[in-house]
Design a protein around this motif. Structure first.
Motif, PDB file in Angstrom:
ATOM      1  N   ASN A 181       2.291 -11.225   3.209  1.00  0.00           N
ATOM      2  CA  ASN A 181       1.501 -11.377   4.433  1.00  0.00           C
ATOM      3  C   ASN A 181       1.783 -10.252   5.419  1.00  0.00           C
ATOM      4  OD1 ASN A 181       0.339 -13.710   3.459  1.00  0.00           O
ATOM      5  ND2 ASN A 181       1.653 -15.107   4.617  1.00  0.00           N
ATOM      6  N   ALA A 182       3.052  -9.857   5.518  1.00  0.00           N
ATOM      7  CA  ALA A 182       3.412  -8.753   6.415  1.00  0.00           C
ATOM      8  C   ALA A 182       2.774  -7.447   5.952  1.00  0.00           C
ATOM      9  CB  ALA A 182       4.933  -8.617   6.482  1.00  0.00           C
ATOM     10  N   PHE A 183       2.708  -7.260   4.645  1.00  0.00           N
ATOM     11  CA  PHE A 183       2.066  -6.066   4.078  1.00  0.00           C
ATOM     12  C   PHE A 183       0.596  -6.010   4.487  1.00  0.00           C
ATOM     13  CE2 PHE A 183      -0.594  -4.399   0.648  1.00  0.00           C
ATOM     14  CZ  PHE A 183      -0.083  -3.128   0.458  1.00  0.00           C
ATOM     15  N   ASP A 193       4.028   2.747   9.679  1.00  0.00           N
ATOM     16  CA  ASP A 193       5.467   2.475   9.705  1.00  0.00           C
ATOM     17  C   ASP A 193       5.760   1.040   9.276  1.00  0.00           C
ATOM     18  OD1 ASP A 193       6.046   5.055  10.501  1.00  0.00           O
ATOM     19  OD2 ASP A 193       6.063   4.554  12.638  1.00  0.00           O
ATOM     20  N   GLY A 194       4.878   0.109   9.686  1.00  0.00           N
ATOM     21  CA  GLY A 194       5.059  -1.277   9.283  1.00  0.00           C
ATOM     22  C   GLY A 194       4.925  -1.448   7.777  1.00  0.00           C
ATOM     23  N   LEU A 195       4.008  -0.704   7.174  1.00  0.00           N
ATOM     24  CA  LEU A 195       3.850  -0.752   5.719  1.00  0.00           C
ATOM     25  C   LEU A 195       5.089  -0.205   5.027  1.00  0.00           C
ATOM     26  CD1 LEU A 195       0.134   0.379   5.381  1.00  0.00           C
ATOM     27  CD2 LEU A 195       1.071  -1.752   4.493  1.00  0.00           C
ATOM     28  N   VAL A 196       5.577   0.940   5.492  1.00  0.00           N
ATOM     29  CA  VAL A 196       6.761   1.534   4.873  1.00  0.00           C
ATOM     30  C   VAL A 196       7.948   0.580   4.949  1.00  0.00           C
ATOM     31  CG1 VAL A 196       8.465   3.400   5.060  1.00  0.00           C
ATOM     32  CG2 VAL A 196       6.018   3.912   5.243  1.00  0.00           C
ATOM     33  N   SER A 197       8.038  -0.182   6.044  1.00  0.00           N
ATOM     34  CA  SER A 197       9.191  -1.061   6.231  1.00  0.00           C
ATOM     35  C   SER A 197       9.217  -2.227   5.256  1.00  0.00           C
ATOM     36  CB  SER A 197       9.218  -1.602   7.670  1.00  0.00           C
ATOM     37  OG  SER A 197       8.178  -2.543   7.886  1.00  0.00           O
ATOM     38  N   VAL A 198       8.050  -2.628   4.720  1.00  0.00           N
ATOM     39  CA  VAL A 198       8.032  -3.756   3.775  1.00  0.00           C
ATOM     40  C   VAL A 198       7.973  -3.295   2.326  1.00  0.00           C
ATOM     41  CG1 VAL A 198       6.988  -5.343   5.438  1.00  0.00           C
ATOM     42  CG2 VAL A 198       5.519  -4.046   3.876  1.00  0.00           C
ATOM     43  N   LEU A 199       7.982  -1.968   2.109  1.00  0.00           N
ATOM     44  CA  LEU A 199       7.935  -1.418   0.763  1.00  0.00           C
ATOM     45  C   LEU A 199       9.309  -0.883   0.372  1.00  0.00           C
ATOM     46  CD1 LEU A 199       4.589   0.601   1.005  1.00  0.00           C
ATOM     47  CD2 LEU A 199       4.935  -1.553  -0.217  1.00  0.00           C
ATOM     48  N   ASP A 200       9.711  -1.180  -0.863  1.00  0.00           N
ATOM     49  CA  ASP A 200      10.928  -0.571  -1.395  1.00  0.00           C
ATOM     50  C   ASP A 200      10.724   0.946  -1.453  1.00  0.00           C
ATOM     51  OD1 ASP A 200      12.479   0.491  -3.957  1.00  0.00           O
ATOM     52  OD2 ASP A 200      13.504  -1.323  -3.268  1.00  0.00           O
ATOM     53  N   GLY A 222       6.630   5.658  -4.576  1.00  0.00           N
ATOM     54  CA  GLY A 222       7.270   5.965  -3.300  1.00  0.00           C
ATOM     55  C   GLY A 222       6.613   5.259  -2.133  1.00  0.00           C
ATOM     56  N   ALA A 223       7.420   4.804  -1.177  1.00  0.00           N
ATOM     57  CA  ALA A 223       6.930   3.981  -0.072  1.00  0.00           C
ATOM     58  C   ALA A 223       5.884   4.698   0.768  1.00  0.00           C
ATOM     59  CB  ALA A 223       8.115   3.521   0.793  1.00  0.00           C
ATOM     60  N   ILE A 272       8.684  -5.062  -1.138  1.00  0.00           N
ATOM     61  CA  ILE A 272       7.793  -5.033  -2.287  1.00  0.00           C
ATOM     62  C   ILE A 272       8.222  -3.905  -3.215  1.00  0.00           C
ATOM     63  CG2 ILE A 272       5.420  -4.641  -3.040  1.00  0.00           C
ATOM     64  CD1 ILE A 272       4.540  -5.825  -0.305  1.00  0.00           C
ATOM     65  N   ALA A 273       8.611  -4.274  -4.436  1.00  0.00           N
ATOM     66  CA  ALA A 273       9.092  -3.290  -5.404  1.00  0.00           C
ATOM     67  C   ALA A 273       7.976  -2.771  -6.308  1.00  0.00           C
ATOM     68  CB  ALA A 273      10.205  -3.888  -6.254  1.00  0.00           C
ATOM     69  N   SER A 274       6.946  -3.569  -6.506  1.00  0.00           N
ATOM     70  CA  SER A 274       5.811  -3.106  -7.317  1.00  0.00           C
ATOM     71  C   SER A 274       4.549  -3.845  -6.912  1.00  0.00           C
ATOM     72  CB  SER A 274       6.085  -3.290  -8.818  1.00  0.00           C
ATOM     73  OG  SER A 274       6.140  -4.660  -9.160  1.00  0.00           O
ATOM     74  N   ILE A 275       3.429  -3.149  -7.066  1.00  0.00           N
ATOM     75  CA  ILE A 275       2.103  -3.714  -6.817  1.00  0.00           C
ATOM     76  C   ILE A 275       1.234  -3.338  -8.008  1.00  0.00           C
ATOM     77  CG2 ILE A 275       0.115  -3.844  -5.275  1.00  0.00           C
ATOM     78  CD1 ILE A 275       1.883  -2.652  -3.057  1.00  0.00           C
ATOM     79  N   ASP A 276       0.617  -4.337  -8.621  1.00  0.00           N
ATOM     80  CA  ASP A 276      -0.273  -4.091  -9.752  1.00  0.00           C
ATOM     81  C   ASP A 276      -1.655  -4.618  -9.402  1.00  0.00           C
ATOM     82  OD1 ASP A 276       1.513  -2.991 -11.988  1.00  0.00           O
ATOM     83  OD2 ASP A 276       2.642  -4.729 -11.281  1.00  0.00           O
ATOM     84  N   VAL A 277      -2.644  -3.725  -9.499  1.00  0.00           N
ATOM     85  CA  VAL A 277      -3.994  -4.029  -9.046  1.00  0.00           C
ATOM     86  C   VAL A 277      -4.969  -3.911 -10.209  1.00  0.00           C
ATOM     87  CG1 VAL A 277      -5.817  -3.422  -7.408  1.00  0.00           C
ATOM     88  CG2 VAL A 277      -3.411  -3.044  -6.789  1.00  0.00           C
TER      89      VAL A 277
END
Length: 301
Positions: A181-183, A193-200, A222-223, A272-277
């Protein structure tokens, strides 16, 4: 009860486990069902009157069918080994149905299936049967025409790759969902910056767009790179509907009653360590039940 009736009954008793083996081996729900059908036909032709452990025997039959499918797929060179997003199992956030629970028992989410796609057919068979379904190496060896010691080495090599590339998701679904949800909130607001903060920092994004992208999966790492991509589809955030993807937090993006994409997230240590779309329309029609109309929202509830 004659031999065929007894075999039919046992096959149905074992169906959930056999389907789970086939799905882990093939990464495709439809191909897993085809493998079970082929295994049933082979079992009928072979006869099982002298089989002492029918469950174990059926597992090896399914495994052999799956091995042949993987080898055929490899010969066709359908896609680079590190580029395929396998078929996910999508369920309402309210929970898995009993059939999917059996398939996904002891799963670590879609991240495991993605890494299994990078293994050779022999490595995948050894790892799936031994590490995920506790089949002894002595029973796997004849399937690969190798010694038990050689099969042990195959499984060990596969295990190292899985441990290095398939992060284990947070076991708490609520924590997973909070991070996802934060993503989306950051994507919607264009908050880089908010996106980078929730991404590994080492996050991996894989996206299968189907024909629009020549049937090849795009892989970003990479974040900061992934955050830059996420900002561009932030406009879709209001259309993201929460679902479970292989038992972990995910979304289906729905607009005008049509599924536009499925996104699976692996959340580890609060990031978040991985996202698969998957955004391939042809695959979405098969994967999201039902594929069209307002019933999508009702199903996801």
């Amino acid at each position: 009860m004659d031999e065929r009736d007894a075999m039919t009954q046992r096959f149905e008793e074992e169906r959930g486990r056999l389907r789970a083996v086939a799905y882990r081996m093939l990464g495709s729900v439809s191909e897993a069902e085809d493998a079970l059908q082929e295994a049933w036909l082979r079992a009928g032709r072979a006869g099982t009157g002298d089989v002492a452990n029918l469950g174990a025997w059926l597992t090896t039959v399914v495994a052999r069918v799956c091995l042949n499918t993987l080898r055929s797929r490899q010969r066709r060179d359908e896609q680079p080994l590190d580029g395929r997003v396998p078929d996910p199992i999508i369920s309402p956030e309210s929970g898995l149905d009993p059939e999917h629970e059996a398939v996904l028992a002891d799963s670590v989410g879609l991240a495991l299936q993605v890494v299994l796609e990078t293994l050779s057919p022999a490595e995948r068979l050894a790892f799936v049967l031994h590490d995920l379904f506790a089949v002894p190496f002595e029973e796997i060896a004849p399937l690969l025409d190798r010694s038990p010691a050689a099969v042990r080495q195959l499984a060990s090599r596969a295990r190292r790759r899985v441990r290095g590339q398939a992060p284990a998701p947070d076991p708490d679904p609520a924590r997973q969902r909070a991070v996802v949800n934060a993503f989306f909130a950051a994507a919607r607001d264009g908050d880089f910056d908010g996106l980078v903060s929730v991404l590994d920092p080492e996050v991996v994004l894989r996206s299968d767009g189907g024909v629009a992208r020549d049937r090849h999966t795009v892989v970003l790492r990479g974040a900061r790179t992934v955050a830059g991509e996420a900002v561009t589809f932030g406009r879709l955030s209001p259309f993201a509907r929460p679902v479970l993807v292989n038992g972990t937090a995910g979304v289906v993006v729905v607009a005008k009653g049509r599924a536009l994409s499925v996104m699976a997230f692996t959340v580890t240590d609060g990031r978040i360590a991985s996202i698969d779309v998957i955004a391939d329309p042809a695959r979405l029609e098969r994967l999201v039940p039902p594929p069209h109309g307002p019933a999508i929202d009702a199903w996801m509830r």
